[in-house]
Design an enzyme around this catalytic site. Structure first.
Site, mmCIF file in Angstrom:
data_model
loop_
_atom_site.group_PDB
_atom_site.id
_atom_site.type_symbol
_atom_site.label_atom_id
_atom_site.label_comp_id
_atom_site.label_asym_id
_atom_site.label_seq_id
_atom_site.Cartn_x
_atom_site.Cartn_y
_atom_site.Cartn_z
ATOM 1 N N GLU A 189 0.889 -1.173 0.000
ATOM 2 C CA GLU A 189 0.000 0.000 0.000
ATOM 3 C C GLU A 189 0.920 1.214 0.000
ATOM 4 O O GLU A 189 1.453 1.578 1.048
ATOM 5 C CB GLU A 189 -0.901 -0.019 1.244
ATOM 6 N N CYS A 194 -1.962 9.579 2.505
ATOM 7 C CA CYS A 194 -1.535 8.999 1.225
ATOM 8 C C CYS A 194 -2.499 9.327 0.095
ATOM 9 O O CYS A 194 -2.095 9.421 -1.056
ATOM 10 C CB CYS A 194 -1.385 7.489 1.366
HETATM 11 P P1 NAD Z 1 8.266 4.716 4.984
HETATM 12 O O1 NAD Z 1 8.244 3.892 3.753
HETATM 13 O O2 NAD Z 1 9.428 5.602 5.218
HETATM 14 O O3 NAD Z 1 8.144 3.780 6.286
HETATM 15 C C1 NAD Z 1 7.172 2.790 6.404
HETATM 16 C C2 NAD Z 1 7.670 1.685 7.312
HETATM 17 O O4 NAD Z 1 8.835 1.086 6.733
HETATM 18 C C3 NAD Z 1 8.062 2.145 8.715
HETATM 19 O O5 NAD Z 1 7.577 1.204 9.644
HETATM 20 C C4 NAD Z 1 9.573 2.157 8.681
HETATM 21 O O6 NAD Z 1 10.149 1.859 9.923
HETATM 22 C C5 NAD Z 1 9.894 1.064 7.675
HETATM 23 N N1 NAD Z 1 11.158 1.322 6.966
HETATM 24 C C6 NAD Z 1 11.707 2.525 6.660
HETATM 25 N N2 NAD Z 1 12.851 2.362 5.992
HETATM 26 C C7 NAD Z 1 13.058 1.042 5.883
HETATM 27 C C8 NAD Z 1 14.090 0.237 5.306
HETATM 28 N N3 NAD Z 1 15.160 0.801 4.719
HETATM 29 N N4 NAD Z 1 13.970 -1.099 5.365
HETATM 30 C C9 NAD Z 1 12.908 -1.662 5.966
HETATM 31 N N5 NAD Z 1 11.905 -0.972 6.543
HETATM 32 C C10 NAD Z 1 11.974 0.368 6.513
HETATM 33 O O7 NAD Z 1 6.893 5.536 4.980
HETATM 34 P P2 NAD Z 1 6.411 6.686 5.971
HETATM 35 O O8 NAD Z 1 7.290 7.866 5.769
HETATM 36 O O9 NAD Z 1 6.237 6.150 7.344
HETATM 37 O O10 NAD Z 1 4.943 6.974 5.380
HETATM 38 C C11 NAD Z 1 4.729 7.821 4.299
HETATM 39 C C12 NAD Z 1 4.544 7.060 3.011
HETATM 40 O O11 NAD Z 1 3.567 6.043 3.156
HETATM 41 C C13 NAD Z 1 3.993 7.958 1.905
HETATM 42 O O12 NAD Z 1 4.627 7.634 0.687
HETATM 43 C C14 NAD Z 1 2.520 7.616 1.852
HETATM 44 O O13 NAD Z 1 1.907 7.889 0.626
HETATM 45 C C15 NAD Z 1 2.562 6.155 2.154
HETATM 46 N N6 NAD Z 1 1.277 5.696 2.697
HETATM 47 C C16 NAD Z 1 0.490 4.898 1.947
HETATM 48 C C17 NAD Z 1 -0.748 4.494 2.437
HETATM 49 C C18 NAD Z 1 -1.658 3.603 1.632
HETATM 50 O O14 NAD Z 1 -2.629 3.126 2.213
HETATM 51 N N7 NAD Z 1 -1.436 3.403 0.357
HETATM 52 C C19 NAD Z 1 -1.150 4.905 3.696
HETATM 53 C C20 NAD Z 1 -0.314 5.723 4.438
HETATM 54 C C21 NAD Z 1 0.911 6.115 3.941
#
Ligand code: NAD
Length: 460
Positions: A213, A247
């Site tokens: 997602e 998002c």
């Molecule tokens: P992110 O991708 O930075 O982090 C998401 C998760 O991944 C966190 O739990 C984080 O600890 C983990 N993570 C971060 N870096 C990692 C790595 N190198 N290896 C493994 N795990 C890692 O996202 P965010 O900044 O927390 O959220 C914002 C993003 O999420 C935006 O792009 C937004 O559009 C998207 N989002 C999508 C939805 C949806 O339903 N489609 C909902 C909410 C947010």
């Protein structure tokens, strides 16, 4: 025991527990879901305090988009689970007669759910609800950017589940990486496309199926025949909810050149009615998750193009509701997902320019919105443009309807959930054909001599 060993231990305990069949009975699933529902209700204030600490979420938004949303989804699931679990009878063709066929919804097994920072409670609880409803076990990994919410989520999950059924791991990249090194039966990831690719690469090592997602730039089109004040209301609400950290928020607007002035005037009026003359003093406007994100979003603002807002204060993690006009695809603000309260407005004369602009951006949008009173314009846009889901004459409302699967397409995501789609996403559809043994037709057995014509007739 190191943190990593702790993680391996949780996963292997969950695998044993799942293998025992303990999660299969409907009553077991329902009992846990009811307890989760009660726990959210009981700890609602504490969850709202955590959301206020991490994101300055107003209690109204915390209820609407986090605790209330999660409870609604739980109630919806609890009410329908028995029906969803029923094997689905399907027809059996003549060639497979005599027999009966059905589809059995079976749990996938041990799931990893990775959640982001922006809706930290909802985006942990709703996938967990679907996982438990479908008869799985799950490890939930929360975001390090919202430590108070992560801690509250951990307490919530640990208060309802034994770790062999559902566990919560808090922490950041190190914990995430340690989890991704484990073999899961399904990974459900919500977050950025960049990390989505890391998750998919790690999953490929074990051939683990993934649900992604993700995010991206979701466009919003305002045609010249749109009801301008309705459009401004709905766009302002959706864009500035949670300070733009949503998002499916409209990332940018394309407005017909003829009505640009009118649209911006309406937006100006609505923003001031919603957040007052000084949004920094409003109790109804959230803050950016941290200074780093605040700096990143502020760097996307071009002061020369600001027509509303534009003020920011990195120390206070505040960015005012901001609108920029005269924007083109070459502006910095169009180069990445904004994920903050900055709304670039571009204009078009012909709808072809809308298609070209969207097609020229690197990924299919997660959401798409069109404001127009013309059915032809509405239909043409929603059919021609690839996107995950969206609304006609509204923003984000498709998310509220649990009968609509929610997810992206292409680089904005793989797979969808919410309501029955969530149950389905965490299930394997097992195909069963039960053959009668009263007689055993020899039509397809060798020797084949003289049987082809009859088989041809049956398979016609
Ligand atoms: P992110 O991708 O930075 O982090 C998401 C998760 O991944 C966190 O739990 C984080 O600890 C983990 N993570 C971060 N870096 C990692 C790595 N190198 N290896 C493994 N795990 C890692 O996202 P965010 O900044 O927390 O959220 C914002 C993003 O999420 C935006 O792009 C937004 O559009 C998207 N989002 C999508 C939805 C949806 O339903 N489609 C909902 C909410 C947010």
């Amino acid at each position: 025991m190191t943190r990593t060993q702790g993680i391996a231990e949780i996963v292997s305990r969950q695998r044993r527990f799942f293998g025992s069949g303990a999660t299969l009975p409907c009553e077991v699933r329902l009992e846990r879901l009811r307890r989760l529902l009660d726990a959210i209700a009981k700890h609602e204030d504490a969850l709202h305090v955590a959301l206020a600490k991490d994101l300055c979420k107003p209690p109204f938004e915390s209820y609407l988009t986090e605790t209330g949303f999660s409870r609604y989804d739980l109630r919806y699931t609890i009410k329908r689970l028995k029906k969803w679990m029923k094997p689905k009878r399907v027809r059996t063709p003549l060639l497979a007669q005599p027999g009966r066929s059905w589809i059995l919804y079976c749990p996938l097994g041990v799931n990893l759910i990775v959640s982001p920072f922006n809706y930290p409670i909802q985006l942990a609880v709703v996938p967990l609800t679907a996982a438990i409803a479908a008869g799985n076990t799950a490890v939930v990994k929360t975001s390090e950017l919202t430590p108070a919410c992560s801690e509250a989520t951990r307490q919530l999950i640990e208060g309802v589940f034994d770790p062999e059924y559902a566990a919560c791991v808090t922490g950041g990249v190190e914990e995430s990486t340690a989890l991704l090194n484990q073999k899961f039966d399904h990974i459900f990831f919500t977050g950025s496309p960049r990390v989505g690719a890391i998750v998919m690469r790690a999953a490929a090592e074990h051939l683990t199926p993934v649900t992604l997602e993700l995010g991206g730039k979701s466009p919003c089109i305002v045609h010249h025949d749109a009801k301008m004040s309705v459009a401004a209301n709905r766009i302002a609400f959706a864009k500035f909810l949670n300070a733009g950290q949503t998002c499916v928020a409209p990332d940018y607007v394309m407005v017909h050149r003829r009505v640009e002035r009118q649209f911006i005037d309406c937006l100006k009026q609505r923003i001031s009615e919603m957040y007052g003359p000084d949004p920094a003093a409003s109790g109804d406007f959230a803050r950016i998750v941290n200074a780093e994100h605040c700096r990143r979003i502020a760097s996307l603002i071009d002061p020369a193009k600001v027509v509303i807002g534009g003020q920011y204060d990195v120390d206070k993690r505040f960015i005012a509701p901001t609108v920029m006009s005269g924007v083109t695809v070459d502006d910095k603000v169009m180069s990445e997902e904004i994920f903050g309260p900055v709304l670039p407005v571009m204009t078009y004369d012909e709808l072809d320019e809308v298609y070209e602009t969207i097609a020229g951006l690197p990924q299919h949008p997660l959401a798409f919105y069109v404001f127009s009173e013309s059915k032809t314009v509405q239909q043409e846009l929603i059919q021609r443009i690839p996107f995950g889901g969206g609304c006609i004459n509204h923003c984000m409302q498709h998310l509220v309807n649990p009968n609509l699967p929610f997810g992206g397409v292409g680089q904005s995501g793989i797979g969808s959930y919410h309501g029955f789609s969530g149950f389905e996403r965490f299930s394997h559809k097992k195909s069963i054909l039960k053959a009668a043994t009263r007689f055993d037709l020899s039509l397809v057995y060798p020797p084949y001599q003289g049987k082809l014509a009859r088989v041809r007739r049956i398979m016609k």
